[in-house]
Write an enzyme that holds these catalytic residues in place. Structure first.
Site: not given
Ligand SMILES: [Mn+2]
Length: 481
Positions: A170-171, A279, A166, A230, A184
């Site tokens: 994510y920052r 954000d 995957n 992805e 996460w």
């Molecule tokens: Mn995915």
């Protein structure tokens, strides 16, 4: 055509007169991202290459996704066309095709998209002897941010059971020269992998890729249905196989066109306070406990370039990406919920806080059926307010939408509240983290079969011949536009 890597994209931007090169020294603390902000605010949104960043030898590129034109260049087509292409790929067989024939054809098409795995790094890479995150130009975006954050990392993890990869975004907060926070969110694939490793009491390998071709970055943001990873999605769009290379110290492959790769691990028994971070909700996300990423090894290209983005209120490039995702996935959403005519995830409502959906209503209660389908479909599940309108309303025209909402609902009849359900992690208004409620508003015209016994008034519209006659006279008088 998709871009080879980040420098290839930058060169393309230079050729298209879409690159600003900044030679002044710019501070990665607030200044750099504000520079990106201002370029977007004036409505130009040029890609910016910062050649001299204070405290680092590595240039920074930003505004990679900041216009629709650029987004189309990255996808190689409009999101609408890419979405239709994907829809056609998974279309059911036509009458002239056999089911098996169609199935085999699909397998062939999908099999051709699997990434190509390589064992050896190209010679243009070097493996660094020491891990020192401080040498990188990581940026601090807003004054109250806890530290510099990585804002465009492609985080790669592996399912401990199936080995399926995957890639997600994510920052990541920088703690010190070797460790970072890993934000996460509980519903995301990366977090699911983390939970699986945690149950087994295992440490997990993670690689973080900084700077690949922009389509890989976009793919890691796209809300993909589970079985599609992805890199296959990347292959589907670019019509070629992604090249992945084996990690040095991690049991996984990552994009072979990465500028910088942080190889490392997450110890699933460890968490640390992460945030605050300014954000895309327009607020500072509160500090919470999140997992910690330890860097073991850094692999980088000779003369790498570091990519960043700014998030904040409204006009940033995440809006361009969000709209591309909306257009690209609409044809696929319609495979599952065919009565949807169009949808608008409102950027003013941070996309998932409000979605407007127009439907072709066919039976009593149809609008509610669609609401529940939306809450049950992929990342549309995060939609806090779902507003359903008839298909005479253009969902992209705010005036029409508000008009329909104002004039076609009777609140006690047409508003449904679903208490006690999942919310987005970034929903600051929910009483609990990740847990709150949803609202559905049925703003379709009500029918007799829905218990509405008054006649529904006709909508105003002018006769065609009158419009034409007035237009003729106005034209003659030069009043017409
Ligand atoms: Mn995915």
């Amino acid at each position: 055509m998709t871009f080879e890597d980040l420098p290839d994209f930058i060169n393309n931007r230079r050729k298209n007169d879409d690159l600003l090169e900044i030679e002044d020294e710019i501070d990665p603390y607030l200044e750099l991202t504000w520079f990106l902000n201002e370029e977007e605010r004036v409505g130009r949104g040029k890609t910016i290459l910062f050649n001299h960043v204070k405290g680092s030898d590595i240039p920074v590129v930003g505004n990679i996704f900041s216009t629709h034109e650029k987004m189309n260049a990255i996808l190689g087509d409009t999101p609408e066309n890419v979405g239709m292409g994907m829809r056609n790929l998974i279309r059911p067989p036509k009458e002239s095709e056999s089911l098996i024939g169609r199935g085999l054809e699909m397998l062939k098409e999908l099999g051709g998209l699997r990434p190509k795995l390589h064992d050896r790094l190209p010679s243009s890479y070097r493996i660094l002897d020491t891990v020192d995150l401080k040498k990188y130009p990581f940026c601090t975006t807003w004054p109250e941010d806890a530290a510099p954050f990585l804002t465009l990392p492609v985080v790669i993890t592996k399912d401990p059971e199936t080995g399926m990869k995957n890639a997600g975004m994510y920052r990541m907060q920088m703690y010190d020269s070797e460790t970072m926070g890993m934000h996460w969110q509980i519903h995301k694939d990366g977090s699911r992998h983390y939970q699986d490793y945690k149950e087994k009491g295992k440490i997990m390998d993670v690689s973080v890729t900084l700077g690949t071709d922009p389509l890989t970055i976009f793919s890691s943001v796209a809300p993909l249905p589970e079985p599609l990873d992805e890199f296959s999605f990347w292959g589907l769009i670019s019509k070629k196989r992604a090249d992945l290379v084996k990690g040095q110290t991690v049991d996984m492959h990552y994009p072979m066109n990465s500028e910088i790769v942080l190889e490392g691990y997450v110890d699933t028994s460890e968490t640390r306070i992460e945030g605050p971070f300014g954000d895309h909700t327009g607020y500072y996300s509160l500090s919470e406990e999140f997992p910690v990423f330890h860097v073991r090894k850094i692999v980088e290209k000779k003369n790498p370039i570091y990519p960043t983005t700014i998030v904040g209120k409204l006009w940033h490039e995440d809006v361009i990406m969000g709209k591309a995702i909306e257009r690209l996935f609409l044809p696929l959403v319609r495979l599952q919920i065919p009565e949807i005519v169009d949808m608008n995830t409102l950027e003013e409502a941070v996309f998932h806080d409000m979605i407007v959906v127009s439907i072709k209503k066919r039976y009593p209660g149809h609008a509610k059926k669609v609401m529940f389908a939306i809450w049950g479909t992929g990342q549309l599940m995060f939609s806090k307010i779902v507003l359903i309108v008839d298909d005479d309303i253009d969902v992209h025209d705010r005036k029409q939408v508000i008009w329909a909402m104002g004039t076609r609902i009777d609140p006690s009849r047409d508003v449904v509240i679903i208490p006690g359900t999942h919310t987005d992690t970034l929903d600051h208004a929910a009483s609990l983290l990740n847990y709150g409620s949803k609202m559905g508003i049925d703003a379709t015209k009500k029918w007799k079969s829905e218990g509405f016994n008054r006649p529904w008034p006709d909508t105003l519209s002018m006769k065609k011949d009158i419009q034409e006659r007035v237009e003729q006279i106005r034209k003659k008088m030069n009043l017409s536009k």
